[in-house]
Design a protein around this motif. Structure first.
Motif, short mmCIF file in Angstrom:
data_model
loop_
_atom_site.label_atom_id
_atom_site.label_comp_id
_atom_site.label_asym_id
_atom_site.label_seq_id
_atom_site.Cartn_x
_atom_site.Cartn_y
_atom_site.Cartn_z
N LYS A 1 35.33 46.22 36.57
CA LYS A 1 35.92 47.29 37.35
C LYS A 1 34.94 48.39 37.74
O LYS A 1 35.32 49.36 38.37
CB LYS A 1 37.08 47.95 36.56
N ARG B 1 30.91 49.80 39.04
CA ARG B 1 29.74 49.50 39.83
C ARG B 1 28.66 48.82 38.98
O ARG B 1 28.10 47.81 39.37
CB ARG B 1 29.19 50.83 40.37
N SER C 1 19.15 45.33 48.43
CA SER C 1 20.39 46.04 48.71
C SER C 1 20.40 47.38 48.00
O SER C 1 21.42 48.05 47.94
CB SER C 1 21.60 45.22 48.28
N GLY C 2 19.28 47.75 47.42
CA GLY C 2 19.18 49.06 46.80
C GLY C 2 19.64 49.11 45.36
O GLY C 2 19.87 50.19 44.83
N ILE D 1 16.14 51.54 47.88
CA ILE D 1 17.24 52.50 47.75
C ILE D 1 16.96 53.77 48.56
O ILE D 1 17.85 54.34 49.17
CB ILE D 1 17.50 52.81 46.26
N ILE E 1 17.63 52.95 52.22
CA ILE E 1 19.06 52.85 52.50
C ILE E 1 19.66 54.26 52.60
O ILE E 1 20.43 54.56 53.50
CB ILE E 1 19.78 52.04 51.41
N LEU F 1 28.06 44.94 47.94
CA LEU F 1 26.89 45.17 47.08
C LEU F 1 26.08 46.43 47.39
O LEU F 1 25.83 47.23 46.49
CB LEU F 1 25.99 43.92 47.09
N PRO F 2 25.66 46.65 48.63
CA PRO F 2 24.85 47.87 48.85
C PRO F 2 25.72 49.11 49.04
O PRO F 2 25.19 50.19 49.26
CB PRO F 2 24.07 47.54 50.12
N TRP G 1 28.36 50.29 46.99
CA TRP G 1 29.19 50.75 45.88
C TRP G 1 29.23 52.27 45.80
O TRP G 1 30.18 52.84 45.28
CB TRP G 1 28.72 50.16 44.55
N ASP G 2 28.19 52.92 46.28
CA ASP G 2 28.22 54.38 46.25
C ASP G 2 29.39 54.92 47.07
O ASP G 2 29.90 56.00 46.80
CB ASP G 2 26.89 54.96 46.75
N CYS H 1 33.09 53.70 44.91
CA CYS H 1 33.40 54.03 43.53
C CYS H 1 33.71 55.50 43.40
O CYS H 1 33.25 56.31 44.20
CB CYS H 1 32.22 53.73 42.62
N GLY I 1 31.93 55.83 38.49
CA GLY I 1 31.48 54.48 38.75
C GLY I 1 32.56 53.42 38.64
O GLY I 1 32.25 52.23 38.52
N VAL I 2 33.83 53.81 38.66
CA VAL I 2 34.90 52.81 38.63
C VAL I 2 35.24 52.42 40.07
O VAL I 2 35.37 53.26 40.95
CB VAL I 2 36.15 53.34 37.92
N VAL I 3 35.35 51.10 40.27
CA VAL I 3 35.57 50.57 41.62
C VAL I 3 36.97 50.89 42.13
O VAL I 3 37.95 50.73 41.41
CB VAL I 3 35.37 49.05 41.61
N GLU J 1 37.58 48.87 48.53
CA GLU J 1 36.74 47.68 48.61
C GLU J 1 37.35 46.67 49.57
O GLU J 1 36.68 46.14 50.45
CB GLU J 1 36.60 47.07 47.20
N LYS K 1 27.24 43.48 55.68
CA LYS K 1 27.11 44.35 54.51
C LYS K 1 26.37 45.63 54.89
O LYS K 1 26.58 46.67 54.28
CB LYS K 1 26.45 43.61 53.35
N TRP K 2 25.52 45.55 55.90
CA TRP K 2 24.80 46.76 56.30
C TRP K 2 25.58 47.59 57.30
O TRP K 2 25.45 48.80 57.32
CB TRP K 2 23.44 46.40 56.89
#
Lengths: 334, 505
Positions: A195, A197, A215-216, B323, B326, B354-355, B357-358, B361, B365-367, B372, B409-410
């Motif tokens: 759940k 990141r 992908s960073g 990073i 990006i 994947l790239p 998540w910032d 979340c 840091g919980v998704v 999503e 994804k980008w």
């Protein structure tokens, strides 16, 4: 969307990463339980089930950590020794009159240090994980031996009675605390893995480290997290061991690193990385425990138990390959 | 024996979706150095792989040393005396020179290896070529040029009569090239036929007797080298018309978005300067190994750079890792999508997220599952990726759809500059057009598009401005309306001269 079919909840459930393999082994587990119940009626007695679960719990806990590391595409051979180290450090401190909870805290700090070291060796200095953790395995075992001058410790004494109850002897709602510890750790680390990141990064790094980097993703950090989780889990198992025996034994946790690999692999975690879920490791560890316990009840000697369990490990991996590709693996290009 | 030691007539070879060789005819005389030239994808390598047995031809006639050959395997080719020296050397670097030379046909005495005999024979071969290498040396300890000579010695140990060399000088210094050419001339005198593949046209005049030019899978023309010149060769290389239609949109050029100043990163990225404006697509053309991929990776922070400044929207950005790039709004769709672009064993959803998540979340840091799903659904439908659900493993998708996932994804985050490295390689025509449309859409939205491609028609069809690279440097900048294929190829073959003067016997 026009070109996407509606999914039934069942299909959605099956689509969860690694769920199919988990279902397969769950069925296998059920069959084993039924079979052993027929072979020896005392197998499914309430007392035995309680004991069985408590026996499996350490393998499962240590399996959680190994699962994290395996998903990143690495391996952690040091955790068996970390169990020994944790057991010896905590017990030695307690015999020296240190408050058990402070002893526990210090032990956890030292063990996490091993995890950070493993992460640095593998992710930062790019050592092959097998070699790096074989080195720390030997070092950690050495530490376990040296803390009490190459002797097992004396009994931890009455001051540590609460500690022993919390980790091993006590019961909540009729279940041993060891089992509850395993449940709590499972919930925490499963949440972290599925759940958050950080959890997603663990999968991504194991699936394709190069793509993740591009992908960073901070890949070194993700790998280190996995090793720290692994060392922490081993540490908890060490604490359980010292609570159970009431003393520190230098060879505690011997071979546990491989039991953990076995539990994870039976549960569908791929040693190539990127694949597997924690519930699989629960089932894998249970199969392991049921086989050990059940064969013992059925009167099989140790030698036979080893042969059977070894065979099961190989077969379950082979099965996974066959299910996935329809034929035994030749050379995967992934 | 006839005049030719190799005759290939009307060879055809197709790969799924591509016709690599189209009625190609080729020949080689003994005692000549034949230069084989052509653009990327003209079919040079395919033809030579057929000659050395690595590929099977679909049809056509093949004659080697007056023998009509039906099915050729690498082993059989070796027996006939065909040896190929790839650009990438194939050596066991931990073994000795002699062990490498005799790998696969070791000398034995009743089953026991005879190192003495192998060392002696290796020495004899090396002496014959005037190569001063001790056969007991470990190959990994030798310089690249010496390793290449060991490869040649290996070819001679099987009595090669036909020697194929693919870009043999790309990693050599000028002295080493001299040494190599001396050896080639020696082999020529001994009666070997040598096929010499190279993009370095200027270098050919020191060595080649004859040149065969390939284009679109055909051998277009064979000329004596004396009777021709570089510009004639180039105009023959590019002579094909652009058949495909490219969707083109015109936009007004806006303000400067992106600027690279004095970028240096190793041998393949040397003093790169360029800028990029809103509403334009800039193409980077060049031949294989020109340093284009290295340049994009250095910009993106995937490889370390030695020096150079990068500006986005006029502001200097410091990029030490992907990073940072990006975060600054620069993203890269890499050349090799399976190696660098996708987590093959994860789902489409995982790959797109994947790239990002910032963005998906909360603070700890919980998704956020809803976000999503919304992001992946939007990305998938925007790019029209065909799949039953976003939980599908990317590994099971077609090449074109995989590429769309990499792009998706980008595009799910707001970037300022999107770098595409060979975005249409290995995907079908319909998917190609969709990728072009995506690039055009970005251009209309005012996002900077940088686009590396080895397909000249594609570069000319899509970009507004073309940068040409050769040997790690930008050797030309052309506006597309005025650019011709000749011009691009002229720039793409502007190698640094490694020769001070002509070396002749």
């Amino acid at each position: 969307m026009e070109n996407r079919e509606k999914q039934s909840p069942w299909e959605e459930f099956l689509a969860i990463r690694g769920m199919r393999q988990v279902l397969t082994v769950t069925v296998a587990l059920a069959i084993l339980c039924v079979a052993f119940s027929f072979l020896s009626p005392s197998f499914h007695s309430g007392r035995n089930v309680g004991n069985l679960l408590r026996q499996v719990a350490p393998i499962f806990i240590i399996g959680i950590g190994q699962t994290y590391v395996l998903i990143t595409g690495n391996i952690d051979l040091s955790i068996g020794s970390v169990v020994g180290m944790s057991c010896m450090i905590s017990a030695t401190l307690m015999t020296k009159g240190v408050n058990p909870w402070i002893a526990m805290l210090l032990t956890i700090i030292v063990c996490i240090g091993v995890g950070i070291l493993n992460g640095a060796l593998v992710a930062k200095w790019k050592l092959p994980p097998f070699i790096a953790t074989m080195g720390t395995m030997t070092i950690a075992r050495g530490v376990a031996q040296i803390v009490n001058n190459n002797y097992n410790t004396d009994a931890v004494g009455d001051a540590a009675q609460t500690f022993r109850n919390v980790f091993y002897y006590g019961k909540i709602l009729g279940l041993y605390n060891t089992i509850w510890i395993a449940v709590v750790l499972f919930l925490v680390f499963d949440f972290l893995l599925s759940k958050t990141r950080s959890g997603r990064y663990i999968y991504a790094v194991g699936s394709n480290i190069e793509a993740s980097k591009l992908s960073g993703v901070n890949t070194a950090r993700s790998i280190t997290i996995a090793y720290v989780v692994s060392a922490f889990c081993a540490c908890v198992v060490g604490l359980i061991t010292s609570a159970a025996a009431g003393m520190g034994t230098m060879d505690a946790g011997n071979m546990y690193e491989l039991y953990a690999v076995a539990a994870a692999v039976i549960g569908g975690v791929s040693t190539l990385g990127g694949q597997g879920i924690l519930i699989g490791t629960v089932i894998g560890a249970s199969i392991w425990g049921v086989l050990q316990n059940g064969l013992q009840f059925a009167g099989a000697p140790v030698a036979i138990r080893n042969i059977v369990i070894g065979t099961i490990v190989v077969i379950s991996v082979l099965l996974d390959v066959v299910i996935r590709t329809g034929k035994p693996r030749k050379k995967t290009k992934e | 024996m006839g005049e030719y030691i190799v005759e290939l007539n009307h060879i055809n070879k197709s790969f799924p979706g591509v016709r690599a060789l189209d009625d190609a005819s080729f020949n080689l005389k003994s005692g000549e150095v034949l230069a084989l030239v052509g653009e990327n994808g003209a079919g040079k390598s395919t033809l030579m792989k057929i000659l050395s047995g690595a590929y099977m031809r679909d049809d056509g006639e093949m004659k080697i040393l007056d023998q009509v050959i039906e099915d050729l395997t690498p082993k059989k080719a070796q027996k006939l005396g065909v040896a190929i020296i790839d650009q990438e050397l194939n050596m066991c670097s931990h073994l000795s020179v002699a062990e490498n030379i005799f790998l696969g046909h070791e000398k034995t005495h009743s089953g026991v290896l005879s190192n003495k005999e192998m060392n002696r024979e290796a020495k004899a071969i090396l002496d014959r070529l005037n190569i001063d290498i001790d056969p007991a040396t470990i190959v990994g300890d030798l310089a690249t040029s010496k390793q290449q000579m060991v490869e040649i010695a290996k070819a001679l140990s099987i009595n090669a009569k036909i020697l194929i060399m693919d870009e043999p000088t790309s990693s050599l210094t000028s002295n080493e090239i001299d040494d190599l050419f001396i050896i080639i001339r020696k082999l020529k005198v001994e009666g070997c036929g040598i096929v010499y593949i190279s993009h370095r046209l200027e270098e050919l005049q020191h060595i080649a007797d004859r040149v065969i030019i390939m284009r679109d899978g055909r051998c277009i023309v064979s000329m004596n080298f004396e009777d021709t010149n570089t510009s004639e060769i180039i105009s023959n290389m590019v002579g094909h018309e652009i058949k495909e239609e490219f969707p083109r949109v015109t936009c007004k050029q806006g303000k400067k978005i992106f600027e690279v100043k004095n970028l240096n990163a190793g041998k393949m990225v040397r003093n790169i300067n360029f800028d990029l404006y809103e509403g334009e697509i800039v193409g980077i053309a060049g031949l294989m190994g020109a340093g284009r991929t290295e340049t994009t990776r250095a910009i993106f922070g995937a490889d370390p750079k030695e020096s150079g400044k990068i500006f986005v929207d006029g502001k200097k950005v410091i990029i030490n890792g992907s990073i940072d790039a990006i975060r600054a709004g620069i993203v890269l769709v890499p050349e090799d999508r399976r190696r660098d672009g996708l987590c093959i064993r994860l789902t489409v959803q995982d790959n797109i997220a994947l790239p990002n998540w910032d963005l998906l979340c909360n603070k700890i840091g919980v998704v956020d599952k809803k976000k999503e799903k919304a992001m992946t659904d939007k990305a998938v439908s925007n790019l029209r990726v065909k799949l039953t659900n976003a939980g599908t493993n990317v590994g099971t998708l077609s090449g074109g759809n995989q590429q769309k996932v990499v792009v998706a994804k980008w595009l799910a985050r707001n970037s300022r500059v999107v770098i595409f490295d060979e975005p249409t390689r290995g995907i079908d025509v319909a998917a190609k057009v969709e990728i072009y449309n995506i690039m055009n859409k970005l251009k209309q939205q005012g996002i900077g598009v940088l686009f590396v491609s080895s397909e000249m028609p594609e570069v000319m069809g899509i970009s507004d401005r073309i940068l040409v690279m050769c040997d790690g440097k930008i050797t030309g900048e052309l506006a597309t309306e005025e650019a011709t294929q000749d011009q691009i190829l002229q720039c793409a073959t502007k190698f640094d001269s490694k020769f001070e003067q002509a070396v002749n016997i």
